[in-house]
Design an enzyme around this catalytic site. Structure first.
Site, PDB file in Angstrom:
ATOM      1  N   THR A  63       6.935 -26.957   7.399  1.00  0.00           N
ATOM      2  CA  THR A  63       7.760 -26.175   6.654  1.00  0.00           C
ATOM      3  C   THR A  63       8.143 -26.776   5.053  1.00  0.00           C
ATOM      4  O   THR A  63       8.148 -25.907   4.234  1.00  0.00           O
ATOM      5  CB  THR A  63       9.055 -26.021   7.346  1.00  0.00           C
ATOM      6  OG1 THR A  63       8.891 -25.403   8.655  1.00  0.00           O
ATOM      7  CG2 THR A  63      10.185 -25.189   6.706  1.00  0.00           C
ATOM      8  N   ASP A 111       0.592 -25.140   9.913  1.00  0.00           N
ATOM      9  CA  ASP A 111       1.715 -25.346  10.684  1.00  0.00           C
ATOM     10  C   ASP A 111       1.236 -26.424  11.832  1.00  0.00           C
ATOM     11  O   ASP A 111       0.324 -26.536  12.475  1.00  0.00           O
ATOM     12  CB  ASP A 111       2.137 -23.887  11.377  1.00  0.00           C
ATOM     13  CG  ASP A 111       3.297 -23.816  12.230  1.00  0.00           C
ATOM     14  OD1 ASP A 111       4.073 -23.029  11.640  1.00  0.00           O
ATOM     15  OD2 ASP A 111       3.528 -24.610  12.979  1.00  0.00           O
ATOM     16  N   SER A 127       2.119 -26.716  14.566  1.00  0.00           N
ATOM     17  CA  SER A 127       1.847 -26.062  16.173  1.00  0.00           C
ATOM     18  C   SER A 127      -0.013 -26.086  16.504  1.00  0.00           C
ATOM     19  O   SER A 127      -0.338 -26.126  17.267  1.00  0.00           O
ATOM     20  CB  SER A 127       2.098 -24.489  16.235  1.00  0.00           C
ATOM     21  OG  SER A 127       3.393 -24.459  15.883  1.00  0.00           O
ATOM     22  N   ARG A 129       7.015 -33.958  35.303  1.00  0.00           N
ATOM     23  CA  ARG A 129       8.246 -34.004  34.683  1.00  0.00           C
ATOM     24  C   ARG A 129       9.449 -33.589  35.987  1.00  0.00           C
ATOM     25  O   ARG A 129       9.191 -32.573  36.464  1.00  0.00           O
ATOM     26  CB  ARG A 129       8.235 -32.921  33.399  1.00  0.00           C
ATOM     27  CG  ARG A 129       7.775 -33.495  32.426  1.00  0.00           C
ATOM     28  CD  ARG A 129       8.405 -33.053  31.114  1.00  0.00           C
ATOM     29  NE  ARG A 129       7.734 -31.963  30.486  1.00  0.00           N
ATOM     30  CZ  ARG A 129       7.441 -31.855  29.338  1.00  0.00           C
ATOM     31  NH1 ARG A 129       7.801 -32.561  28.409  1.00  0.00           N
ATOM     32  NH2 ARG A 129       6.644 -30.556  28.978  1.00  0.00           N
ATOM     33  N   CYS A 168      15.625 -35.095  31.959  1.00  0.00           N
ATOM     34  CA  CYS A 168      16.672 -35.429  31.139  1.00  0.00           C
ATOM     35  C   CYS A 168      16.346 -35.992  29.828  1.00  0.00           C
ATOM     36  O   CYS A 168      15.222 -36.643  29.712  1.00  0.00           O
ATOM     37  CB  CYS A 168      17.692 -36.414  31.797  1.00  0.00           C
ATOM     38  SG  CYS A 168      18.242 -35.758  33.293  1.00  0.00           S
TER      39      CYS A 168
HETATM   40  N1  ASP Z   1       6.686 -24.593  12.338  1.00  0.00           N
HETATM   41  C1  ASP Z   1       6.732 -25.368  11.532  1.00  0.00           C
HETATM   42  C2  ASP Z   1       5.918 -26.757  11.778  1.00  0.00           C
HETATM   43  O1  ASP Z   1       5.972 -27.415  12.729  1.00  0.00           O
HETATM   44  C3  ASP Z   1       8.296 -26.296  11.676  1.00  0.00           C
HETATM   45  C4  ASP Z   1       8.647 -27.067  10.710  1.00  0.00           C
HETATM   46  O2  ASP Z   1       7.528 -27.545   9.942  1.00  0.00           O
HETATM   47  O3  ASP Z   1       9.898 -27.491  10.590  1.00  0.00           O
HETATM   48  O4  ASP Z   1       4.743 -26.962  11.010  1.00  0.00           O
END
Ligand code: ASP
Length: 342
Positions: A13, A57, A59, A246, A279
């Site tokens: 981001t 990103d 992800s 988990r 947890c």
């Molecule tokens: N989807 C973004 C990422 O992990 C979220 C972030 O950077 O806050 O690249």
């Protein structure tokens, strides 16, 4: 000598801009990012940057990207005093954990940061995070050693050990938290380091990069109603070497004989099973309840207070070293770089 810092930009981001058509945030290049923070020039540092791939990103992060980041640190290790990795928040805790295992004998700061709002937005948290990360990477002890000698996550008011932190909020500027290990530093008017919490290796040894991660591992998340068939299906993955199970609370699971026998059989066949609690805080106490004891007697190893992120990347790392199941089992509960309380 001015501190020499290398920024490794991966995306996230912090460097994103809004797509005019869809309104969705998309990764963008480093020049845009750095143009938004003219204040960086006020730091009397020598700052360079590299961008390993197209910004992503987080992800889309993979162990290959982790290897590239670790490789960039090692190739530039003698030229710089510290490293700042700009990264998306979503998988930052996985990257931080992985890098802590990959960068063996690290004795310089690798500070990972990002932001919740893009750096081009007026209320961004990215500017402050970037500047603080650079300052921390440049910090020295009165004796001239780097103040931070490990992989750490800097976000808003806290510096956390990388392999102890979790993303706990998708909206809060303090997006990360470490539930079972204190902060390495608190950031307010000044940066106050917690000397007792900082990692100090007993010996200085040359940096060694362990790039290979073995991805024949997975998570198995328990929930009431999870069928034995579903677990068997998951464990039937060809080549599977280790799982992070988990469990509930202090490390408890159903005492159902069929489930315990399945675990016992697969462990006898060489599968490494690590018990991690669902947890966030407190970790696994394997013998506190009969329901945890049954797992331990089947050969499931306690992951103590490790985070899931640290446990899964530790398995990837240990199998990546080419170790056998019994060698991995012996090392899972040991502290390699401060990821578990022993
Ligand atoms: N989807 C973004 C990422 O992990 C979220 C972030 O950077 O806050 O690249």
């Amino acid at each position: 000598m001015k501190p020499r810092i290398l920024i490794i930009y991966t995306g996230g981001t912090i460097g994103m801009i809004e797509n005019a058509q869809t309104g969705a945030l998309e990764p963008f290049d480093f020049d845009h990012l750095i143009d938004c923070v003219p204040k960086v020039k006020m730091l009397d540092y020598e700052i360079s940057h590299i961008q390993l791939t197209e910004p992503i990103d987080s992800s889309n992060m993979t162990p290959l990207h982790w290897g590239d980041i670790a490789g960039a640190v090692s190739e530039n290790y003698n030229r710089y005093d510290g490293f700042v990795v700009l990264h998306g928040t979503d998988t930052m805790a996985y990257t931080a954990s992985a890098l802590s295992f990959m960068l063996e004998n690290l004795s310089k700061p690798v500070i990972i940061t990002g932001s919740q709002l893009p750096i081009g937005e007026v209320r961004t948290d990215g500017e402050e995070n970037l500047i603080t990360a650079l300052e921390i990477a440049a910090c020295r002890t009165p004796g001239g050693d780097p103040q931070v000698q490990e992989v750490a996550i800097l976000f808003e008011n806290y510096l956390w050990r990388g392999n102890r932190a979790k993303k706990h909020s998708s909206t809060n500027f303090n997006a990360f938290k470490s539930y079972d290990y204190p902060e390495l530093a608190h950031i307010g008017l000044s940066i106050d380091f917690n000397q007792d919490a900082l990692l100090r290796l007993p010996f200085r040894r040359p940096l060694k990069v362990n790039r290979t991660m073995d991805v024949n591992v997975c998570f198995v998340d328990l929930f009431p109603g999870l069928s034995l068939d579903a677990i068997e299906y998951k464990l039937a993955q060809p080549g599977l070497k280790g799982i992070v199970l988990r469990t509930y609370g202090a490390g408890n699971a159903p005492t159902d004989e069929a489930f315990i026998n399945l675990m016992r059989r697969r462990i006898a066949e060489g599968l490494v099973v690590v018990n991690i609690s669902q947890c966030d805080a407190g970790g696994v106490m394997p013998h506190r309840y009969a329901a945890g004891d049954a797992l331990a007697s089947a050969g499931v190893i306690s992951g103590g207070d490790m985070t899931g992120e640290a446990a899964i990347t530790k398995l990837m790392h240990l199998f990546g070293l080419g170790l056998s199941s019994s060698e991995v089992s012996n090392l899972v509960g040991a502290s390699l770089c401060g990821e578990i309380t022993v």
